[in-house]
Design a protein around this motif. Sequence first.
Motif, PDB file in Angstrom:
ATOM      1  N   ASN A  59     -34.271 -10.087  90.066  1.00 55.06           N
ATOM      2  CA  ASN A  59     -35.451 -10.513  90.829  1.00 55.06           C
ATOM      3  C   ASN A  59     -36.746 -10.142  90.108  1.00 55.06           C
ATOM      4  O   ASN A  59     -37.721 -10.896  90.145  1.00 55.06           O
ATOM      5  N   GLU A  60     -36.757  -8.990  89.441  1.00 56.30           N
ATOM      6  CA  GLU A  60     -37.934  -8.601  88.661  1.00 56.30           C
ATOM      7  C   GLU A  60     -38.173  -9.586  87.522  1.00 56.30           C
ATOM      8  O   GLU A  60     -39.318  -9.973  87.250  1.00 56.30           O
ATOM      9  N   ARG A  61     -37.109  -9.992  86.868  1.00 59.95           N
ATOM     10  CA  ARG A  61     -37.242 -10.958  85.764  1.00 59.95           C
ATOM     11  C   ARG A  61     -37.759 -12.295  86.289  1.00 59.95           C
ATOM     12  O   ARG A  61     -38.615 -12.928  85.676  1.00 59.95           O
ATOM     13  N   LEU A  62     -37.237 -12.734  87.435  1.00 58.51           N
ATOM     14  CA  LEU A  62     -37.732 -13.985  88.027  1.00 58.51           C
ATOM     15  C   LEU A  62     -39.205 -13.871  88.384  1.00 58.51           C
ATOM     16  O   LEU A  62     -39.975 -14.816  88.183  1.00 58.51           O
ATOM     17  N   ALA A  63     -39.604 -12.702  88.899  1.00 55.53           N
ATOM     18  CA  ALA A  63     -41.015 -12.496  89.245  1.00 55.53           C
ATOM     19  C   ALA A  63     -41.886 -12.561  87.998  1.00 55.53           C
ATOM     20  O   ALA A  63     -42.976 -13.136  88.020  1.00 55.53           O
ATOM     21  N   LYS A  64     -41.404 -11.983  86.887  1.00 53.33           N
ATOM     22  CA  LYS A  64     -42.161 -12.039  85.640  1.00 53.33           C
ATOM     23  C   LYS A  64     -42.301 -13.471  85.145  1.00 53.33           C
ATOM     24  O   LYS A  64     -43.349 -13.865  84.632  1.00 53.33           O
ATOM     25  N   ILE A  65     -41.236 -14.249  85.295  1.00 61.91           N
ATOM     26  CA  ILE A  65     -41.285 -15.656  84.874  1.00 61.91           C
ATOM     27  C   ILE A  65     -42.304 -16.421  85.712  1.00 61.91           C
ATOM     28  O   ILE A  65     -43.113 -17.189  85.194  1.00 61.91           O
ATOM     29  N   LYS A  66     -42.274 -16.188  87.020  1.00 62.70           N
ATOM     30  CA  LYS A  66     -43.247 -16.856  87.899  1.00 62.70           C
ATOM     31  C   LYS A  66     -44.664 -16.436  87.547  1.00 62.70           C
ATOM     32  O   LYS A  66     -45.578 -17.258  87.536  1.00 62.70           O
TER      33      LYS A  66
END
Length: 158
Positions: A59-66
């Motif tokens: 989820n942290e990686r997805l947040a960084k991508i967003k």
Amino acid sequence: MKLWMVLLFMIFGLTLNAQDISVNGVNYVIDNDKILKDGVDVTNTLAEHEKTAIFSAFNERLAKIKEAKKAEKNLEKAEKDQKKAEKRQKKAEKALKQKEKAQSNFEKAGEKYNSALKKYEKLNSKGKLSPEDEKKWLDKIEKLKENQAKAEIKLKRS
């Protein structure tokens, strides 16, 4: 432009590896709600705290991508705004230059008219003008007066 390309490749790279997560030195792949290790489903064999750690890292990686996508959009918007501002600046400079040119033309036309009128009056008062020369001078003065009027109209428009 280079920054733009770097951001694009960086985001592209992050999205390709978005499902690969490394937790405690072990690589996992997230597929929907399944956790795969070396292509094998290990979701049921992991402890609950491990699952939580893996999903939170995902989820942290997805947040960084967003966040990176949002930063990219903000950068694009800033570039567009800058281009618009530059365009407005150029337009204002062009309008100012036209106004200055019109002012200069008006002043020159006025000077030519006044100069020709003084010269005509001087020659006429001395009696050095023949009837033909007088007609030529009056025509010349009339044209200069028209030119001055045209220059004044252009000045008022700009």
